[in-house]
Design an enzyme around this catalytic site. Sequence first.
Site, PDB file in Angstrom:
ATOM      1  N   ASN A 197      -8.696 -48.520  28.822  1.00  0.00           N
ATOM      2  CA  ASN A 197      -8.903 -47.380  29.714  1.00  0.00           C
ATOM      3  C   ASN A 197      -9.888 -47.814  30.821  1.00  0.00           C
ATOM      4  O   ASN A 197     -11.037 -48.156  30.538  1.00  0.00           O
ATOM      5  CB  ASN A 197      -9.452 -46.193  28.908  1.00  0.00           C
ATOM      6  CG  ASN A 197      -9.639 -44.974  29.775  1.00  0.00           C
ATOM      7  OD1 ASN A 197     -10.173 -45.071  30.869  1.00  0.00           O
ATOM      8  ND2 ASN A 197      -9.207 -43.825  29.292  1.00  0.00           N
ATOM      9  N   HIS A 221     -13.749 -46.008  33.852  1.00  0.00           N
ATOM     10  CA  HIS A 221     -15.159 -46.179  34.206  1.00  0.00           C
ATOM     11  C   HIS A 221     -15.403 -47.278  35.230  1.00  0.00           C
ATOM     12  O   HIS A 221     -16.500 -47.386  35.770  1.00  0.00           O
ATOM     13  CB  HIS A 221     -16.013 -46.335  32.947  1.00  0.00           C
ATOM     14  CG  HIS A 221     -16.011 -45.050  32.169  1.00  0.00           C
ATOM     15  ND1 HIS A 221     -16.302 -43.836  32.757  1.00  0.00           N
ATOM     16  CD2 HIS A 221     -15.684 -44.777  30.883  1.00  0.00           C
ATOM     17  CE1 HIS A 221     -16.180 -42.873  31.862  1.00  0.00           C
ATOM     18  NE2 HIS A 221     -15.804 -43.419  30.718  1.00  0.00           N
ATOM     19  N   HIS A 257      -6.951 -41.959  33.378  1.00  0.00           N
ATOM     20  CA  HIS A 257      -6.954 -40.492  33.299  1.00  0.00           C
ATOM     21  C   HIS A 257      -7.135 -39.938  34.705  1.00  0.00           C
ATOM     22  O   HIS A 257      -8.196 -40.096  35.310  1.00  0.00           O
ATOM     23  CB  HIS A 257      -8.103 -40.058  32.381  1.00  0.00           C
ATOM     24  CG  HIS A 257      -8.185 -38.586  32.137  1.00  0.00           C
ATOM     25  ND1 HIS A 257      -9.097 -38.022  31.279  1.00  0.00           N
ATOM     26  CD2 HIS A 257      -7.475 -37.542  32.634  1.00  0.00           C
ATOM     27  CE1 HIS A 257      -8.945 -36.707  31.258  1.00  0.00           C
ATOM     28  NE2 HIS A 257      -7.967 -36.385  32.082  1.00  0.00           N
ATOM     29  N   ARG A 270      -7.931 -37.013  36.538  1.00  0.00           N
ATOM     30  CA  ARG A 270      -8.495 -35.679  36.294  1.00  0.00           C
ATOM     31  C   ARG A 270      -8.232 -34.763  37.482  1.00  0.00           C
ATOM     32  O   ARG A 270      -8.122 -35.223  38.617  1.00  0.00           O
ATOM     33  CB  ARG A 270     -10.004 -35.782  36.066  1.00  0.00           C
ATOM     34  CG  ARG A 270     -10.373 -36.249  34.673  1.00  0.00           C
ATOM     35  CD  ARG A 270     -11.884 -36.297  34.521  1.00  0.00           C
ATOM     36  NE  ARG A 270     -12.259 -36.502  33.148  1.00  0.00           N
ATOM     37  CZ  ARG A 270     -12.533 -35.505  32.295  1.00  0.00           C
ATOM     38  NH1 ARG A 270     -12.500 -34.255  32.683  1.00  0.00           N
ATOM     39  NH2 ARG A 270     -12.861 -35.776  31.057  1.00  0.00           N
ATOM     40  N   ARG A 278     -12.670 -37.166  39.495  1.00  0.00           N
ATOM     41  CA  ARG A 278     -14.056 -37.657  39.474  1.00  0.00           C
ATOM     42  C   ARG A 278     -14.138 -39.178  39.351  1.00  0.00           C
ATOM     43  O   ARG A 278     -15.143 -39.773  39.679  1.00  0.00           O
ATOM     44  CB  ARG A 278     -14.847 -37.006  38.339  1.00  0.00           C
ATOM     45  CG  ARG A 278     -14.424 -37.441  36.972  1.00  0.00           C
ATOM     46  CD  ARG A 278     -15.388 -36.967  35.912  1.00  0.00           C
ATOM     47  NE  ARG A 278     -15.304 -35.547  35.704  1.00  0.00           N
ATOM     48  CZ  ARG A 278     -15.673 -34.965  34.553  1.00  0.00           C
ATOM     49  NH1 ARG A 278     -16.147 -35.696  33.561  1.00  0.00           N
ATOM     50  NH2 ARG A 278     -15.559 -33.676  34.394  1.00  0.00           N
ATOM     51  N   GLU A 310      -3.092 -40.599  31.370  1.00  0.00           N
ATOM     52  CA  GLU A 310      -3.703 -39.460  30.651  1.00  0.00           C
ATOM     53  C   GLU A 310      -3.823 -38.316  31.631  1.00  0.00           C
ATOM     54  O   GLU A 310      -4.278 -38.517  32.769  1.00  0.00           O
ATOM     55  CB  GLU A 310      -5.114 -39.827  30.183  1.00  0.00           C
ATOM     56  CG  GLU A 310      -5.164 -40.532  28.882  1.00  0.00           C
ATOM     57  CD  GLU A 310      -6.615 -40.772  28.458  1.00  0.00           C
ATOM     58  OE1 GLU A 310      -7.523 -40.052  28.906  1.00  0.00           O
ATOM     59  OE2 GLU A 310      -6.814 -41.708  27.696  1.00  0.00           O
ATOM     60  N   THR A 316     -13.682 -36.639  27.523  1.00  0.00           N
ATOM     61  CA  THR A 316     -12.841 -35.748  26.727  1.00  0.00           C
ATOM     62  C   THR A 316     -13.561 -35.457  25.412  1.00  0.00           C
ATOM     63  O   THR A 316     -13.903 -36.382  24.676  1.00  0.00           O
ATOM     64  CB  THR A 316     -11.479 -36.427  26.453  1.00  0.00           C
ATOM     65  OG1 THR A 316     -11.015 -36.994  27.667  1.00  0.00           O
ATOM     66  CG2 THR A 316     -10.472 -35.439  25.933  1.00  0.00           C
ATOM     67  N   GLU A 352      -2.039 -39.219  19.499  1.00  0.00           N
ATOM     68  CA  GLU A 352      -3.199 -40.114  19.529  1.00  0.00           C
ATOM     69  C   GLU A 352      -4.292 -39.414  18.734  1.00  0.00           C
ATOM     70  O   GLU A 352      -4.750 -38.325  19.096  1.00  0.00           O
ATOM     71  CB  GLU A 352      -3.668 -40.381  20.957  1.00  0.00           C
ATOM     72  CG  GLU A 352      -4.893 -41.311  20.969  1.00  0.00           C
ATOM     73  CD  GLU A 352      -5.379 -41.697  22.365  1.00  0.00           C
ATOM     74  OE1 GLU A 352      -4.559 -41.725  23.310  1.00  0.00           O
ATOM     75  OE2 GLU A 352      -6.589 -41.953  22.508  1.00  0.00           O
ATOM     76  N   HIS A 376     -10.972 -43.228  21.216  1.00  0.00           N
ATOM     77  CA  HIS A 376     -12.189 -42.519  21.615  1.00  0.00           C
ATOM     78  C   HIS A 376     -13.393 -43.007  20.818  1.00  0.00           C
ATOM     79  O   HIS A 376     -13.393 -42.969  19.592  1.00  0.00           O
ATOM     80  CB  HIS A 376     -12.082 -40.987  21.493  1.00  0.00           C
ATOM     81  CG  HIS A 376     -12.874 -40.306  22.572  1.00  0.00           C
ATOM     82  ND1 HIS A 376     -14.218 -40.152  22.494  1.00  0.00           N
ATOM     83  CD2 HIS A 376     -12.498 -39.812  23.772  1.00  0.00           C
ATOM     84  CE1 HIS A 376     -14.638 -39.566  23.603  1.00  0.00           C
ATOM     85  NE2 HIS A 376     -13.619 -39.355  24.394  1.00  0.00           N
TER      86      HIS A 376
HETATM   87  N1  PXP Z   1      -8.222 -41.764  24.394  1.00  0.00           N
HETATM   88  C1  PXP Z   1      -8.359 -40.631  25.123  1.00  0.00           C
HETATM   89  C2  PXP Z   1      -7.305 -39.587  24.984  1.00  0.00           C
HETATM   90  C3  PXP Z   1      -9.437 -40.455  26.005  1.00  0.00           C
HETATM   91  O1  PXP Z   1      -9.529 -39.319  26.722  1.00  0.00           O
HETATM   92  C4  PXP Z   1     -10.376 -41.492  26.130  1.00  0.00           C
HETATM   93  C5  PXP Z   1     -11.530 -41.330  27.077  1.00  0.00           C
HETATM   94  O2  PXP Z   1     -11.098 -41.222  28.371  1.00  0.00           O
HETATM   95  C6  PXP Z   1     -10.183 -42.649  25.375  1.00  0.00           C
HETATM   96  C7  PXP Z   1      -9.128 -42.755  24.494  1.00  0.00           C
HETATM   97  C8  PXP Z   1     -11.146 -43.802  25.467  1.00  0.00           C
HETATM   98  O3  PXP Z   1     -12.380 -43.401  24.957  1.00  0.00           O
HETATM   99  P1  PXP Z   1     -13.630 -44.365  25.122  1.00  0.00           P
HETATM  100  O4  PXP Z   1     -13.927 -44.448  26.581  1.00  0.00           O
HETATM  101  O5  PXP Z   1     -14.700 -43.654  24.346  1.00  0.00           O
HETATM  102  O6  PXP Z   1     -13.235 -45.680  24.539  1.00  0.00           O
END
Ligand code: PXP
Length: 243
Positions: A7, A10, A43, A45, A49, A74, A105, A155, A191
Amino acid sequence: MTKLCINIDHIATVREARKTTEPDPVSGAILAVEGGADGITAHLREDRRHINDRDILLLASYLLPLTSVLFTLEMAATEEMLDIASKIKPSLVTLVPEKRQELTTEGGLNLIDQKKYLTDYLQRLHENNLTVSIFINANKDQIKTAKDIGADFVEIHTGPYAENPNEKELLVVRESILFARSLGLKTNAGHGLNYKNIKPIAKIEEIEQLHIGHSIISKSVLVGIKTAVQEMKSLIFSSNSLC
Ligand code: PXP
């Protein structure tokens, strides 16, 4: 072998801290793939952001021709996102809850509350030939409802395990994955996963894809994204083959 999907939100968070053009999440995605990522997740949004529409368009044009790499979008279950997903055609759409005030999330989507709306929404995604995953808490009623409303994947939210990485929370994740599989759902997880807590999760071989963001992007700042991806891949690989 469980797939590792990175992901990259960031990377865009750092860019947006200065409202400039760097670092570019698309360049980050290219390097993550070179480091061995099996997929890229972003993602989009409602408030844009971090990831924006330009990122999604460029990610799609780079990633989708690479048939061995997954591109997961996402998104919240809104009309705007349905329109974007239908045009972009990512490999996978993952529906997530979205709140403006949250830092990330916070929990899975509550399917029971919105069963009728989501049944119709998933049908429209499927009419556009999209494969749909839903991010849910590790709860049997949510998993059953995911099956009822026509999800292809679930998921499972690993946040509670990440906060308390003990046997009890691990079992909750494992049993949810196995229960979802028994209903014929495909199973992802994510997550809060990081280099310290990943191994027991990676031993659950029924997990098809792990979606990991913050820990890998954080490590990338120090060692580079290719190395950060390679280190996570090798932890997953060594745990998978221990089973
Ligand atoms: N899965 C989903 C559905 C998420 O919303 C996120 C965070 O954006 C992640 C996985 C990844 O989470 P993390 O950044 O804590 O690894």
